[in-house]
Scaffold this motif. Structure first.
Motif, short mmCIF file in Angstrom:
data_model
loop_
_atom_site.label_atom_id
_atom_site.label_comp_id
_atom_site.label_asym_id
_atom_site.label_seq_id
_atom_site.Cartn_x
_atom_site.Cartn_y
_atom_site.Cartn_z
N GLU A 96 0.82 -1.23 0.00
CA GLU A 96 0.00 0.00 0.00
C GLU A 96 0.85 1.28 0.00
OE1 GLU A 96 -2.38 -0.04 3.52
OE2 GLU A 96 -0.70 -0.69 4.75
N LEU A 263 -3.00 -2.60 -5.45
CA LEU A 263 -2.92 -1.91 -4.16
C LEU A 263 -4.32 -1.80 -3.58
CD1 LEU A 263 -0.30 0.91 -4.80
CD2 LEU A 263 0.05 -1.47 -4.15
N PRO A 264 -4.51 -1.87 -2.28
CA PRO A 264 -3.51 -1.85 -1.22
C PRO A 264 -2.93 -3.22 -0.89
CG PRO A 264 -5.68 -1.87 -0.23
CD PRO A 264 -5.89 -1.89 -1.73
#
Ligand code: SIN
Length: 280
Positions: A96, A263-264
């Motif tokens: 992240e 992401l995260p």
């Protein structure tokens, strides 16, 4: 598409992912003791399919390194985070907090005078969604060029460097120092594969600076056009990782792109890179 096909192989299975690029290989356990006949079959599958994939390789880091050594000498990458117990292993970790990834089409370390023959990447932590790697057949990308462009790039050379990628994180002083050690490399725009004799496009958005002997604007325009060839879905295959999946690709025949879309979540992979020879 994943129909198994008949091959001359005796100790591995080969299941193509597309007509020209990518095949999943069965019957192999990575390590120091891969029989010579099997190493030969893997080498041939790599030549035939440009990138080959292995599943469920729950092996040690030493096995990963030893497997790589069957195919040549391994490099120690000077700019990446590497494992302290095995400096030949590049660690690529994103989570992240990561701002960017390897989401640009490239062939590994073309900034070296003798760039990589191949890379062997093993997935350690795989995000629940995303994080695929895409591979593009650069022979097909070359073959599909209009004759006018082929004529233009025939015999041309391009200059490659780490400056516009790894160099961006360096101070001016560091860049100058590393340039003494890793000077700009001059490679043919169209590379002949040393084993198959096929011609492939050998410029990439990450490391190529310009085409020698051209006005910079003209060079930049032509390079943009050539880079776009890698983004053609018909020349590609796409690999969905699982933990302990391995991709072994031929940097002399393809480019790759790691989708940075997870992401995260965390994605962590480890790579050994086999040193190649001077492109011609
Ligand atoms: C790389 O560019 O070598 C990494 C590819 C990937 O993370 O899938």
């Amino acid at each position: 598409m994943s129909a198994a096909i008949e091959t001359d192989c005796t100790s591995i299975s080969v299941t193509p992912l597309s007509p020209t690029i990518g095949a999943e290989i069965g019957g192999v356990r990575m390590g120091a003791n891969v029989p010579a006949q099997q190493v030969q079959e893997i080498r041939q599958a790599l030549l035939d399919w440009k990138v080959i994939f292995f599943r469920d390789q729950d092996v040690s880091v030493s096995d990963h390194v030893a497997f790589g050594r069957h195919f040549g000498e391994l490099e120690i990458h000077p700019f990446t985070p590497n494992r302290t117990d095995h400096p030949e292993v590049v660690v690529i970790h994103h989570d992240e907090n990561s701002k960017f990834g390897e989401n640009h089409w490239h062939s590994d370390v073309t900034w070296r005078l003798e760039p990589s023959l191949g890379s062997i990447l093993r997935a350690r932590v795989v995000p629940p969604v995303g994080g695929d790697t895409l591979f593009c057949d650069m022979f097909a990308a070359y073959d599909a060029l209009p004759d006018m462009i082929k004529e233009k790039i025939e015999g041309a050379f391009a200059i490659h460097s780490f400056e516009q990628s790894f160099g961006l994180a360096m101070t001016e002083e560091q860049r100058v120092k590393f340039l003494e050690q890793y000077p700009r490399a001059r490679h043919p725009v169209v590379r002949t594969h040393p084993e198959s004799g096929r011609k492939g496009l050998y410029v990439n958005a990450a490391f190529t600076l310009y085409i020698e002997g051209m006005e910079r604007d003209e060079s930049a325009k032509l390079l943009r056009y050539l880079y776009r060839q890698a983004a053609t879905p018909e020349f590609q295959c796409r690999f969905r990782w699982q933990k302990n999946s391995v991709a072994f690709w031929d940097n002399r025949a393809l480019q790759h792109y790691a989708a940075f879309d997870y992401l995260p979540h965390t994605r962590r992979v480890e790579r050994v890179t086999i040193i190649g020879d001077r492109p011609y």
